[in-house]
Motif scaffolding. Structure first.
Motif, PDB file in Angstrom:
ATOM      1  N   VAL A 298      -6.742  -3.656  12.647  1.00 20.61           N
ATOM      2  CA  VAL A 298      -6.648  -2.215  12.926  1.00 20.61           C
ATOM      3  C   VAL A 298      -8.018  -1.679  13.318  1.00 20.61           C
ATOM      4  O   VAL A 298      -8.168  -0.932  14.302  1.00 20.61           O
TER       5      VAL A 298
ATOM      6  N   GLU B 285     -11.772 -11.517   5.119  1.00 21.84           N
ATOM      7  CA  GLU B 285     -10.945 -10.317   5.167  1.00 21.84           C
ATOM      8  C   GLU B 285     -11.434  -9.314   6.203  1.00 21.84           C
ATOM      9  O   GLU B 285     -10.650  -8.524   6.733  1.00 21.84           O
TER      10      GLU B 285
ATOM     11  N   ARG C 134      -8.332  -2.632  -2.748  1.00 21.33           N
ATOM     12  CA  ARG C 134      -7.491  -1.631  -2.092  1.00 21.33           C
ATOM     13  C   ARG C 134      -6.522  -0.957  -3.070  1.00 21.33           C
ATOM     14  O   ARG C 134      -5.439  -0.540  -2.695  1.00 21.33           O
TER      15      ARG C 134
ATOM     16  N   THR D 221      -2.123  -6.709   5.226  1.00 20.28           N
ATOM     17  CA  THR D 221      -3.259  -5.800   5.331  1.00 20.28           C
ATOM     18  C   THR D 221      -4.506  -6.482   4.783  1.00 20.28           C
ATOM     19  O   THR D 221      -5.605  -6.334   5.310  1.00 20.28           O
TER      20      THR D 221
ATOM     21  N   SER E 233      -7.823 -10.069   8.552  1.00 21.01           N
ATOM     22  CA  SER E 233      -6.736  -9.355   7.870  1.00 21.01           C
ATOM     23  C   SER E 233      -6.114  -8.303   8.787  1.00 21.01           C
ATOM     24  O   SER E 233      -6.663  -7.961   9.847  1.00 21.01           O
ATOM     25  N   GLY E 234      -4.983  -7.771   8.355  1.00 21.63           N
ATOM     26  CA  GLY E 234      -4.358  -6.692   9.106  1.00 21.63           C
ATOM     27  C   GLY E 234      -5.264  -5.482   9.207  1.00 21.63           C
ATOM     28  O   GLY E 234      -5.345  -4.836  10.264  1.00 21.63           O
ATOM     29  N   ALA E 235      -5.962  -5.169   8.115  1.00 18.92           N
ATOM     30  CA  ALA E 235      -6.889  -4.035   8.134  1.00 18.92           C
ATOM     31  C   ALA E 235      -8.016  -4.271   9.128  1.00 18.92           C
ATOM     32  O   ALA E 235      -8.462  -3.343   9.827  1.00 18.92           O
TER      33      ALA E 235
ATOM     34  N   GLY F 160       0.791  -1.223   0.000  1.00 20.42           N
ATOM     35  CA  GLY F 160       0.000   0.000   0.000  1.00 20.42           C
ATOM     36  C   GLY F 160       0.817   1.264   0.000  1.00 20.42           C
ATOM     37  O   GLY F 160       0.446   2.264  -0.620  1.00 20.42           O
TER      38      GLY F 160
ATOM     39  N   SER G 153      -1.980   0.985  11.399  1.00 20.82           N
ATOM     40  CA  SER G 153      -1.568   0.074  10.331  1.00 20.82           C
ATOM     41  C   SER G 153      -1.363  -1.322  10.896  1.00 20.82           C
ATOM     42  O   SER G 153      -1.290  -1.522  12.122  1.00 20.82           O
ATOM     43  N   ALA G 154      -1.228  -2.292   9.981  1.00 16.72           N
ATOM     44  CA  ALA G 154      -0.935  -3.662  10.406  1.00 16.72           C
ATOM     45  C   ALA G 154       0.411  -3.728  11.120  1.00 16.72           C
ATOM     46  O   ALA G 154       0.594  -4.523  12.047  1.00 16.72           O
ATOM     47  N   GLU G 155       1.346  -2.878  10.687  1.00 18.27           N
ATOM     48  CA  GLU G 155       2.657  -2.826  11.357  1.00 18.27           C
ATOM     49  C   GLU G 155       2.510  -2.424  12.820  1.00 18.27           C
ATOM     50  O   GLU G 155       3.206  -2.958  13.696  1.00 18.27           O
TER      51      GLU G 155
END
Length: 406
Positions: free
Chosen positions: A273, A264, A167, A219, A268-270, A93, A285-287
């Motif tokens: 969040v 999802e 996305r 994500t 998912s990472g999103a 992204g 963010s996923a991070e």
């Protein structure tokens, strides 16, 4: 039958034999003309003509010798142009992983560069192409054979266009492959990130497992399957689309596809969040989620485990049906042991014991570079297929030239 038609049939036959010979050499199953003759069930003279054709066009090289049971030592066959390379990029992204990929999957000159995929294809690709051009000049333009992209969205590989990505605003139906071909004047490929990761990981492991499910957990979520060591694309190229399998949970979380409670939206990472924000946790963010979970943040760890359980539920049905040798987990969430443990636990709980008895459930050994290696391998395979068409007009599926098997 006249002489012209006879000659045409002979040429077509030789080209088809050359294509099959090249596939065997590329896969590592044959390293000599004698082995090719045995595997192809063809006369030695016909194999020699086909090999000579490949050698003449630089697709195969003969060098050194290998031991034999008698008579003259055999020359060893290998793919030609081992100093050739592809440039590749794995797009996310907000960044892209770029590098040079050699035959066999070796990586060189890898770096991460800024890239905002939401800027649209023209802006994102123009900046990315400038970075790839620098790599080309650094490693020798005359040796460049292809360029490959790993994209975080569905790709119609027949046309090289992105198709309804959730996305990637502005990318729908954009002709990525033709844009790259015009820019670099070499064969170009674009594929979704899960497919690229599957091929990259298979290359790195030298085909240790032949029936594989690869899952990318970042994500977004994506998956791919290898059958007998080759990427399985399905009837329309959408094999592995687990993203929109619905989870029975009753929260009615809306998904971009128009349904609710798709995988999802919960795993998912999103999704993590969103869930953590709703619980008052400051993440963007996923991070950020991964960082908190790695620091034993209770809400983050609980959310990560729950996401792994949801993914495991979806994978269990696929594992029971497909009976793979291995499930590989890639993407940023796979770096978290609680997530991997939850997936593994759900698979063992939900799958038949015969299915899981020898099932390997492992993280991707290439980590963040799996997609990059796969994108480069796709580009090199496309270059091989195009070169073979130029040899004798044979139409060859690039997926035939995949990684060596044990």
């Amino acid at each position: 039958m006249n002489e012209i038609s006879t000659r045409g049939r002979r040429t077509a036959g030789t080209s088809a034999l050359a294509a099959r010979a090249l596939e065997l050499v590329a896969s590592g199953r044959a390293t000599s003309r004698a082995q090719l003759a045995e595997l192809l069930g063809a006369a030695a003279s016909s194999v020699s003509v086909a090999v000579a054709q490949l050698v003449e066009h630089g697709l195969v090289a003969e060098e050194g010798t290998q031991s034999s049971t008698g008579g003259r030592p055999r020359k060893v066959l290998r793919l030609g142009g081992q100093d050739e390379f592809a440039v590749a990029a794995d797009l996310g992204g907000s960044h892209a992983r770029v590098g040079v990929v050699l035959p066999g999957g070796e990586l060189r000159d890898v770096s991460t560069v800024p890239l905002v995929i939401a800027d649209g294809p023209q802006a994102a690709l123009t900046g990315l192409a400038a970075t790839l051009e620098e790599l080309v000049e650094r490693h020798g333009r005359s040796r460049l054979r292809g360029v490959g992209l790993s994209l975080p969205g569905p790709v119609d590989t027949a046309t090289g266009r992105v198709v309804q990505p959730s996305r990637m605003p502005g990318w729908n139906r954009f002709p990525v492959e033709s844009w790259l071909r015009e820019r670099f004047a070499v064969p170009a490929t674009a594929d979704n990130d899960a497919n690229c990761m599957a091929v990259g990981e298979h290359t790195a492991r030298r085909g240790r497992h032949q029936q594989v499910i690869m899952v990318k957990t970042g994500t977004a979520i994506g998956a791919a399957a290898l059958v007998d060591g080759r990427l399985y694309r399905g009837g329309t190229g959408a094999a592995g689309e687990i993203t929109h399998i619905r989870i029975a949970r009753g929260d009615n979380t809306p998904c971009s596809c128009g349904n609710t409670d798709c995988l999802e939206t919960v795993a998912s990472g999103a999704a993590l969040v969103r869930v953590l924000r709703e619980e008052g946790v400051d993440v963007g963010s996923a991070e950020d989620v991964v960082r908190l979970a790695a620091d034993a943040h209770p809400e983050a760890n609980r959310a990560v485990r729950r996401a792994g359980t949801y993914l495991g539920q979806v994978l269990a049905a696929n594992v029971n049906f497909f009976n793979p040798d291995a499930v590989y987990l890639g993407g940023i969430l796979s770096t978290l042991e609680p997530f991997v443990a939850a997936v593994r636990s759900q698979l063992y709980e939900s799958c038949h014991p015969l299915v899981t008895e020898h099932l390997a459930i492992e993280r991707a050994v290439l980590g963040a570079d799996a997609g990059l290696v796969g994108a480069g391998q796709f580009a090199l395979q496309r270059a091989l297929a195009q070169a073979l068409r130029e040899v004798g007009g044979a139409q060859v599926d690039p997926d035939r030239f995949q990684t060596p098997t044990p």
